[in-house]
Design an enzyme around this catalytic site. Structure first.
Site, mmCIF file in Angstrom:
data_model
loop_
_atom_site.group_PDB
_atom_site.id
_atom_site.type_symbol
_atom_site.label_atom_id
_atom_site.label_comp_id
_atom_site.label_asym_id
_atom_site.label_seq_id
_atom_site.Cartn_x
_atom_site.Cartn_y
_atom_site.Cartn_z
ATOM 1 N N LYS A 179 0.830 -1.217 0.000
ATOM 2 C CA LYS A 179 0.000 0.000 0.000
ATOM 3 C C LYS A 179 0.856 1.256 0.000
ATOM 4 O O LYS A 179 0.459 2.293 -0.542
ATOM 5 C CB LYS A 179 -0.966 -0.005 1.194
ATOM 6 C CG LYS A 179 -2.220 -0.841 0.940
ATOM 7 C CD LYS A 179 -1.879 -2.243 0.503
ATOM 8 C CE LYS A 179 -3.002 -3.134 0.120
ATOM 9 N NZ LYS A 179 -2.531 -4.472 -0.305
ATOM 10 N N ASP A 235 -4.253 -17.224 7.830
ATOM 11 C CA ASP A 235 -4.125 -17.759 6.474
ATOM 12 C C ASP A 235 -4.043 -19.275 6.407
ATOM 13 O O ASP A 235 -4.207 -19.849 5.324
ATOM 14 C CB ASP A 235 -2.888 -17.169 5.795
ATOM 15 C CG ASP A 235 -3.061 -15.712 5.405
ATOM 16 O OD1 ASP A 235 -4.171 -15.175 5.599
ATOM 17 O OD2 ASP A 235 -2.095 -15.105 4.901
ATOM 18 N N HIS A 241 -22.235 16.015 3.010
ATOM 19 C CA HIS A 241 -22.066 16.491 1.635
ATOM 20 C C HIS A 241 -20.966 17.549 1.587
ATOM 21 O O HIS A 241 -20.908 18.416 2.457
ATOM 22 C CB HIS A 241 -23.380 17.104 1.143
ATOM 23 C CG HIS A 241 -23.287 17.724 -0.217
ATOM 24 N ND1 HIS A 241 -23.257 16.980 -1.374
ATOM 25 C CD2 HIS A 241 -23.186 19.029 -0.599
ATOM 26 C CE1 HIS A 241 -23.168 17.793 -2.420
ATOM 27 N NE2 HIS A 241 -23.131 19.042 -1.969
#
Length: 457
Positions: A52, A302, A435
């Site tokens: 990243k 994992d 907004h």
């Protein structure tokens, strides 16, 4: 030989392992954490964090190229990979130092060395036996290859790609899943020519099909090439590059081939089978509460079949610690764990695809709405195309949210709360979305499915 005794012994210091250790310590247990490399595991050192960081550098490169479009005089003069790598390694070093401090502050005993399970309650590390009332297996994963495909030279894995000090002219990427499309995004932004080879019909084939198609359109626009539905046959390499042959007979020449066909469970040589733990193709089999068939032995991360995600590992580590403590934690299914792919454009999803929802509930019981980000003010400012698709049960809850567009990974928090709390669009419609934010796009989709659209017809 020394014998050390603990309430909990955790084998593996990656995301799943260290989260189990931390939570167990918070709950009053005496904990040993065994790690043969560095605390933080794949995620911190060769996975989530370094990739990243690279993707952020790639985004900055694209911003420099496109700055003139919003009136900023800037030029892109190339990529200094030594400085990019230094930027990445500095981030890793800071996170590693912070994690070490956290582990120390919790009073967790860190044992450095390669551990091997030798009995249901004992892990051997060198000449020492580390005994626990309970054991958590968390040995993580490794970069897989295909049968007969050897890694070496110009055939590399993601770990090798992170250490490169130059930008290749052309890269072929074997695998169009998360790792493949993320590295494709980085290298394209850095100026390389990229081609992805994916045997299935779509890129990111585990995502909602409309999202996969949108990524393919975006990559085509970016000039990232891909070969879909065609299988890899073989590769030869020379001092100057590789030649890849596909089963269709087509050949591809490139400087390098990145093998990005997924990750396998790192369980070989750990003693699990010898102790009698049920295994399947290297994975540790557990019940839904992450208990193995051996009482007192659990597995997380994992090595447990399912999504291979750091945050799944965190959640499972927490879960097992609380399970051992008798707190009866809530099971979260893999379906309802959020996923983010950090390519450009980003992909984020949680819950069922429309097809899976129709399969589970019946097509006539499913409603879906795909809100185009062209209607969202903040997305227009960012210059991103994309969409937010919400899937609901008719007169019932939201069961899936699927998004593509720049920065949509930041929207997954609300989406996973909505799906996991089984909220109805009508429940969310009265709530206010600030907004101008991309978060409004979720609000618009919920409003539409509640029968009261604001900015859509």
């Amino acid at each position: 030989m020394a014998e050390l005794n603990f309430d909990l012994v955790v084998l593996g210091g990656g995301s799943g392992g260290y989260s189990a250790a931390i939570r167990a310590s918070e709950l009053g247990m005496n904990v040993a954490l065994i790690e043969k490399n560095k605390l933080g595991g794949t995620c911190l050192h060769v996975g989530c964090i370094p990739t990243k960081a690279m993707l952020h550098a790639a985004e900055v490169a694209d911003n420099a190229r496109e700055a003139h479009e919003c009136g900023i005089n800037a030029t892109f003069n190339g990529v200094d990979m030594d400085r990019v790598n230094a930027f990445r390694e500095d981030i890793i070093a800071k996170k590693f130092k912070g994690l070490g401090g956290l582990i120390k502050a919790r009073g967790i005993t860190v044992i450095e060395g390669e551990g091997r399970l030798v009995s249901p309650n004992t892990v051997a590390v060198g000449a020492d036996n580390i005994v626990g009332k309970n054991i958590v297996l968390a040995t993580g994963s490794y970069s897989r290859s295909l049968p007969g495909l050897e890694i070496g030279g110009r055939v590399i894995t993601s770990e090798h790609a992170l250490q490169m000090n130059y930008v290749p002219n052309k890269v072929a990427i074997l695998g169009g899943g998360v790792i493949g499309v993320e590295f494709a995004s980085v290298w394209k932004s850095f100026g390389a020519e990229v081609v992805i080879i994916e045997g299935l019909p779509h890129l990111v084939p585990n995502e909602e099909e409309s999202i996969s198609k949108a990524l393919e359109r975006a990559y085509r626009k970016r000039g990232i090439d891909y070969k879909l539905g065609v299988r890899f046959q073989g590769v030869t390499q020379s001092d100057s590059g590789v030649v890849i042959t596909l089963e269709s007979g087509e050949t591809i020449e490139a400087d390098l081939m990145l093998v990005a066909v997924g990750r396998g469970p790192a369980t070989a040589g750990c003693g699990f089978e010898e102790v009698g733990i049920t295994m399947d193709r290297g994975f540790v089999i557990t019940n839904e509460r992450l208990a193995t068939n051996i009482p007192g032995v659990y597995a997380v991360g994992d090595i447990v079949p399912g999504l291979q995600l750091a945050h799944r590992g965190y959640q499972q580590g927490f879960f097992v610690a609380e399970e051992i403590a008798g707190l009866n934690p809530v099971v979260i299914s893999d379906t309802n764990i959020p996923k983010v792919t950090y390519c450009e454009p980003e992909i984020a999803s949680v819950g069922l695809t429309e097809a899976k929802a129709a399969e589970q509930y019946g097509a006539d019981k499913i409603a879906a709405y795909d809100y185009n980000l062209a209607g969202n003010g903040k997305s227009e400012i960012l210059g991103t195309a994309g969409s937010v698709k919400v899937v609901r049960v008719v007169d019932g809850p939201v069961v899936g949210v699927h998004m593509i567009g720049a920065r949509v990974g930041e929207l997954i928090g609300e989406a996973q709360l909505v799906v996991n709390w089984e909220a109805h669009p009508e429940d969310i419609a009265p709530l206010v979305h600030a907004h101008p934010t991309q978060n409004e796009s979720l609000g618009e989709a919920f409003l539409y499915l509640a029968g009261k659209p604001l900015h859509t017809l």
